[in-house]
Enzyme design. Structure first.
Site, mmCIF file in Angstrom:
data_model
loop_
_atom_site.group_PDB
_atom_site.id
_atom_site.type_symbol
_atom_site.label_atom_id
_atom_site.label_comp_id
_atom_site.label_asym_id
_atom_site.label_seq_id
_atom_site.Cartn_x
_atom_site.Cartn_y
_atom_site.Cartn_z
ATOM 1 N N ALA A 172 6.830 -10.225 -11.062
ATOM 2 C CA ALA A 172 5.581 -9.672 -11.587
ATOM 3 C C ALA A 172 4.483 -10.720 -11.542
ATOM 4 O O ALA A 172 3.332 -10.430 -11.177
ATOM 5 C CB ALA A 172 5.794 -9.176 -13.018
ATOM 6 N N LYS B 148 12.028 -3.746 -5.395
ATOM 7 C CA LYS B 148 13.338 -3.554 -4.790
ATOM 8 C C LYS B 148 14.391 -4.327 -5.592
ATOM 9 O O LYS B 148 14.066 -5.316 -6.242
ATOM 10 C CB LYS B 148 13.323 -3.962 -3.309
ATOM 11 C CG LYS B 148 12.634 -5.284 -2.994
ATOM 12 C CD LYS B 148 13.499 -6.461 -3.300
ATOM 13 C CE LYS B 148 12.712 -7.721 -3.410
ATOM 14 N NZ LYS B 148 13.017 -8.453 -4.625
#
Length: 318
Positions: A15, A96
């Site tokens: 992130a 992913k």
């Protein structure tokens, strides 16, 4: 185009990398971050200068100042967190591996398609300049015979680490193996046969997994991943007329080398600013502006196929 206002679910390393790379493009900005606690969201937002911060994922999904949501939480949370954002009517990018298994992937894709909402797996490698170049060179290789790729990193044996935690989807395959598996899928499609072998870590997750995929064309893919050592992280596409080699790390900005059969190798360097995560954000901005709900470079049907292949790898490995 007006920059997309991104909302980030999760405050982990990926992130942070995505938020930092977004600064290198004018296609979007991080408008808000959501975490399970307000304190964690505040710390992340303060570090990166993000104006909006929420102490729950529900609040982030409902934020009217967020145009698109990036789900960057641990793997087992991807399905529910993405569903939360889709239910709020937001386009969604899911880190992913997309989900924990193919059934979860099918559930998300159906939900998004039924509502006409954008959804994509964040396999950021697909959108890098050197991968675009790889695609353009494939016709020069002739018939593809073999694809090889490895991804190994050394991690200290820490029972508190997400990478070794069964409850957080730890293990080499989901974290590292997804890159070689997705690479082989991009080149050869869905395998008709899967053979795999795994060695467990001290917590029971896979420490190392090796895979052999067979295809109807007769081609093979030979792939490995491990948490126990730093491998070269290279990849090769071998054809009857030429070979393409991707220097390590093949999944990040790197140099590709084309070697014709009996000819001279020609390197093609592809330097890039940042880690390369911004390119998927640029693609999403373009697609949303065009009214598209799926990416042709990372199609949802292929994402489901990849998760089904991963399921088979786990089953074959026992």
């Amino acid at each position: 185009m007006t920059p997309l206002r991104w909302g980030i679910m999760g405050t982990g390393g990926i992130a942070r990398s995505f938020a930092e790379d977004l600064r290198l493009t004018d296609s979007g900005v991080v408008a808000a971050v959501g975490s399970r606690t307000r304190a964690t969201a505040d710390a992340f937002a303060d570090r990166l200068g993000i104006p909006g911060r929420h102490g729950s994922y529900e609040a982030l999904a409902a934020d009217p100042d967020v145009d698109v949501v990036y789900v960057a939480t641990p793997h087992p949370m991807h399905h529910d967190n993405a569903m939360l954002a889709l239910s709020a009517g937001k386009p969604v990018l899911v880190e992913k591996p997309f989900t924990m298994n193919a059934d979860e992937a099918r559930s998300l894709v159906k939900f998004a398609r039924d509502r006409g909402l954008f959804l994509m797996e964040a396999m950021w490698t697909r959108f890098l300049p050197h991968i675009h170049h790889v695609r353009s060179l494939l016709p020069q290789l002739g018939d593809i015979v073999t694809v090889t790729a490895d991804h190994g990193q050394w991690f200290p044996q820490d029972a508190t680490s997400r990478l070794f935690a069964p409850s957080l989807g730890g293990g080499a395959l989901l974290d590292l193996g997804i890159y070689p598996v997705s690479f082989a899928s991009m080149i050869l499609g869905t395998p008709s046969r899967v053979v795999s072998m795994t060695s467990p870590a001290f917590t029971g997750v896979d420490a190392q997994t090796s895979m052999l995929f067979g295809y109807e064309t007769g081609a093979h893919a030979v792939l490995t991943c491990t948490l126990r050592a730093a491998t070269p992280a290279t990849a090769s596409i071998v054809g009857t007329d030429a070979r393409l080699d991707l220097a390590g790390a093949f999944y990040a900005p790197t140099t590709i080398t084309l070697t014709p059969r009996g000819g001279t190798p020609t390197p093609h360097p592809h330097p890039d600013a940042g880690r390369g995560l911004r390119h998927q954000a640029d693609e999403i901005a373009r697609l949303l502006a065009a009214g598209e709900t799926e990416s042709p470079l990372m199609p949802l049907d292929e994402t489901i196929s990849i998760m089904a292949t991963m399921d088979e790898v786990v089953a074959q490995a026992g």
